[in-house]
Design a protein around this motif. Structure first.
Motif, PDB file in Angstrom:
ATOM      1  N   ALA A  39       0.803  -1.228   0.000  1.00 40.06           N
ATOM      2  CA  ALA A  39       0.000   0.000   0.000  1.00 40.06           C
ATOM      3  C   ALA A  39       0.834   1.276   0.000  1.00 40.06           C
ATOM      4  CB  ALA A  39      -0.929   0.006   1.210  1.00 40.06           C
ATOM      5  N   GLN A  40       2.114   1.158   0.151  1.00 38.12           N
ATOM      6  CA  GLN A  40       2.879   2.382   0.365  1.00 38.12           C
ATOM      7  C   GLN A  40       3.806   2.765  -0.782  1.00 38.12           C
ATOM      8  OE1 GLN A  40       2.697   0.139   3.225  1.00 38.12           O
ATOM      9  NE2 GLN A  40       0.959   1.386   3.831  1.00 38.12           N
ATOM     10  N   ALA A  41       3.618   2.213  -1.967  1.00 41.02           N
ATOM     11  CA  ALA A  41       4.514   2.568  -3.062  1.00 41.02           C
ATOM     12  C   ALA A  41       4.467   4.068  -3.296  1.00 41.02           C
ATOM     13  CB  ALA A  41       4.096   1.844  -4.324  1.00 41.02           C
ATOM     14  N   ALA A  42       5.679   4.652  -3.375  1.00 41.39           N
ATOM     15  CA  ALA A  42       5.748   6.103  -3.469  1.00 41.39           C
ATOM     16  C   ALA A  42       5.047   6.636  -4.703  1.00 41.39           C
ATOM     17  CB  ALA A  42       7.209   6.526  -3.474  1.00 41.39           C
ATOM     18  N   SER A  43       5.029   5.865  -5.793  1.00 38.42           N
ATOM     19  CA  SER A  43       4.473   6.380  -7.032  1.00 38.42           C
ATOM     20  C   SER A  43       2.967   6.153  -7.147  1.00 38.42           C
ATOM     21  CB  SER A  43       5.174   5.723  -8.219  1.00 38.42           C
ATOM     22  OG  SER A  43       4.972   4.338  -8.151  1.00 38.42           O
ATOM     23  N   GLU A  44       2.364   5.498  -6.159  1.00 43.13           N
ATOM     24  CA  GLU A  44       0.927   5.254  -6.265  1.00 43.13           C
ATOM     25  C   GLU A  44       0.164   6.560  -6.096  1.00 43.13           C
ATOM     26  OE1 GLU A  44      -2.664   2.791  -4.129  1.00 43.13           O
ATOM     27  OE2 GLU A  44      -0.851   3.299  -3.039  1.00 43.13           O
ATOM     28  N   PRO A  45      -0.717   6.865  -7.048  1.00 43.54           N
ATOM     29  CA  PRO A  45      -1.511   8.075  -6.853  1.00 43.54           C
ATOM     30  C   PRO A  45      -2.437   7.878  -5.657  1.00 43.54           C
ATOM     31  CG  PRO A  45      -1.843   7.122  -9.054  1.00 43.54           C
ATOM     32  CD  PRO A  45      -1.057   6.133  -8.249  1.00 43.54           C
ATOM     33  N   GLY A  46      -2.493   8.839  -4.764  1.00 47.83           N
ATOM     34  CA  GLY A  46      -3.392   8.733  -3.620  1.00 47.83           C
ATOM     35  C   GLY A  46      -4.800   9.066  -4.038  1.00 47.83           C
ATOM     36  N   PRO A  47      -5.751   8.964  -3.092  1.00 45.22           N
ATOM     37  CA  PRO A  47      -7.143   9.243  -3.425  1.00 45.22           C
ATOM     38  C   PRO A  47      -7.374  10.660  -3.936  1.00 45.22           C
ATOM     39  CG  PRO A  47      -6.888   8.648  -1.091  1.00 45.22           C
ATOM     40  CD  PRO A  47      -5.553   8.447  -1.743  1.00 45.22           C
ATOM     41  N   SER A  48      -6.600  11.609  -3.423  1.00 42.19           N
ATOM     42  CA  SER A  48      -6.790  12.987  -3.870  1.00 42.19           C
ATOM     43  C   SER A  48      -6.426  13.123  -5.349  1.00 42.19           C
ATOM     44  CB  SER A  48      -5.930  13.905  -3.005  1.00 42.19           C
ATOM     45  OG  SER A  48      -5.966  15.190  -3.509  1.00 42.19           O
ATOM     46  N   ALA A  49      -5.303  12.517  -5.725  1.00 48.20           N
ATOM     47  CA  ALA A  49      -4.889  12.578  -7.137  1.00 48.20           C
ATOM     48  C   ALA A  49      -5.878  11.824  -8.021  1.00 48.20           C
ATOM     49  CB  ALA A  49      -3.491  11.992  -7.288  1.00 48.20           C
ATOM     50  N   LEU A  50      -6.367  10.715  -7.508  1.00 43.04           N
ATOM     51  CA  LEU A  50      -7.346   9.937  -8.282  1.00 43.04           C
ATOM     52  C   LEU A  50      -8.606  10.768  -8.526  1.00 43.04           C
ATOM     53  CD1 LEU A  50      -8.635   7.388  -9.479  1.00 43.04           C
ATOM     54  CD2 LEU A  50      -9.196   6.678  -7.139  1.00 43.04           C
ATOM     55  N   ALA A  51      -9.095  11.420  -7.453  1.00 45.01           N
ATOM     56  CA  ALA A  51     -10.296  12.243  -7.590  1.00 45.01           C
ATOM     57  C   ALA A  51     -10.056  13.354  -8.608  1.00 45.01           C
ATOM     58  CB  ALA A  51     -10.687  12.815  -6.234  1.00 45.01           C
ATOM     59  N   THR A  52      -8.922  14.007  -8.493  1.00 37.61           N
ATOM     60  CA  THR A  52      -8.617  15.110  -9.414  1.00 37.61           C
ATOM     61  C   THR A  52      -8.606  14.614 -10.858  1.00 37.61           C
ATOM     62  OG1 THR A  52      -7.352  16.175  -7.683  1.00 37.61           O
ATOM     63  CG2 THR A  52      -6.903  16.900  -9.933  1.00 37.61           C
ATOM     64  N   ARG A  53      -8.008  13.453 -11.063  1.00 34.05           N
ATOM     65  CA  ARG A  53      -7.967  12.901 -12.427  1.00 34.05           C
ATOM     66  C   ARG A  53      -9.376  12.623 -12.967  1.00 34.05           C
ATOM     67  NH1 ARG A  53      -4.001   8.271 -12.204  1.00 34.05           N
ATOM     68  NH2 ARG A  53      -5.793   6.911 -12.052  1.00 34.05           N
TER      69      ARG A  53
END
Ligand code: G3P
Ligand code: CA
Length: 375
Positions: free
Chosen positions: A21-35
């Motif tokens: 769950a902690q991969a640095a490159s994983e987009p978080g929920p905020s980035a997902l929502a923005t996308r």
């Protein structure tokens, strides 16, 4: 596409010993929502500003829009003559004067009425009687709204365009409603973003790619919505009970001897962790961009259900690359609790309060907004 691990991100995380769950490159929920064009966190006006005005009426939706809510939420039904309209309950008794206008049909489902018949009903006076401290003479005589009319309201403020958050309500009663909805949204230009100078602004939810979110409790409706509108974001609503997550205890409310339904629901839990997880997995597999879980409210009440926004639940959902929009919360103490637990947006009857909590207060008070709209 939802945020998931790429192979390289997974490899990197394993090499660094970070766990999945902690991969640095994983987009978080905020980035997902923005996308996806969805505000983060999102303010979803449940049946409009339904604390301040009769639910699902023009007063409630105009107020939510002008306060600055991101989304106008509605429960979609279809009249006997095929018109899409908004109403939460299966029948008309609680929120209209059907008992005096159609006494012999008062218990009939709303879908047994034509739109012309539904339009004869007063959908506002019940609110004045139930909530005298919030009553306004102009609420008397408010009408049930068609989806077309709610779209008109969503489009009707040049400075703020909210999106629509549409639930297929009891969809098994309305075969083909997912297709009807697609046709209507397409006709009205709501299946594609609208080019606008406001498009990059946070005020332009209703003009961007997240302008419509579809929601349902029913697996079969989610599948049909995905088939009809594959590009439109979808949320699978969750609760503990028949047709949704299997409970740990099979004791019904009636059998429980409990007087308070909220207290009963608050004790209901998923059968086990795997049962919760499999509903999230199902949502993802069917193309949903998130889940809409219930919450247990501090004050109880008739919108208090099982607590499905525990931190581990939200973390699991985020780990699958999905968002969490929790229903239905009105008090600051609960806003704080669910935000701390990690949700990405809140269904609320009190859009003005949630906007304040998110430090995006409306420019005008609820009373001013109501007055500006002639209520
Ligand atoms: O749609 C989210 C929430 O509204 C679900 O509950 O019963 O108010 O439609 P309900
Ligand atoms: Ca709903």
């Amino acid at each position: 596409m939802p945020a998931t691990f790429t192979k390289s991100a997974l490899l990197l995380s394993l090499l660094l010993g970070l766990g999945h769950a902690q991969a640095a490159s994983e987009p978080g929920p905020s980035a997902l929502a923005t996308r996806l064009g969805i505000p983060h966190p999102a303010v979803i006006a449940h049946r409009g500003a339904s604390f301040d005005a009769p639910e699902s009426t023009a007063a409630a939706y105009r107020t939510a829009r002008d306060l600055g809510a991101d989304y106008l939420e509605l429960d979609l039904q279809r009249s006997k003559d095929g018109v899409l309209f908004a109403l939460h309950d299966n029948n008309l008794q609680r929120t209209t004067d059907v008992a005096s206008k159609f006494p012999e049909r008062k218990d009939s489902p709303a879908n047994a009425f034509t739109m012309a018949e539904l339009k004869t009903l007063d959908a506002g006076s019940w609110f004045n009687a139930a909530y005298p401290d919030r009553a306004r003479p102009a609420f008397a005589g408010l009408k049930i709204l068609t989806l077309d009319e709610i779209i008109d309201i969503a489009e009707g403020n040049s400075l703020h365009k909210p999106g629509l958050y549409i639930e297929t309500k009891e969809p098994k009663q309305f075969p083909g409603i997912e297709h009807d909805l697609k046709e209507k949204l397409q006709d009205r230009g709501w299946l594609s973003p609208t080019a606008s100078k406001l498009e990059k602004s946070e005020l332009a939810v209703g003009q961007g790619k997240g302008k419509v979110i579809l929601q349902t409790f029913e697996k079969s409706s989610l599948e049909l919505l995905q088939k009809e509108m594959p590009k439109v974001p979808k949320i699978l609503l969750l609760w503990v009970g028949e047709g949704s997550i299997e409970p740990k205890s099979k004791v019904t409310f009636a059998e429980s001897g409990e007087q308070d339904k909220a207290a009963y629901y608050a004790r209901q839990q998923p059968k086990d962790k795997a049962e919760f997880q499999q509903w999230v997995d199902y949502a993802k597999a069917q193309g949903a961009i998130g889940t809409g879980p219930s919450a247990a409210l501090t004050q109880g009440g008739d919108q208090s259900y099982s607590d499905l926004v525990q931190p581990w639940m939200n973390q699991y959902t985020h780990d699958q690359g999905l968002l969490v929009h929790v229903y239905t919360i009105d008090d600051a103490v609960d806003y704080r609790k669910v935000m701390d637990a990690g949700v990405d947006g809140i269904f609320t009857n009190r859009a003005s309060e949630l906007l304040k909590f998110y430090k995006r207060p409306a420019a005008a008070s609820v009373a001013q907004v109501l007055q500006n709209n002639g209520y």
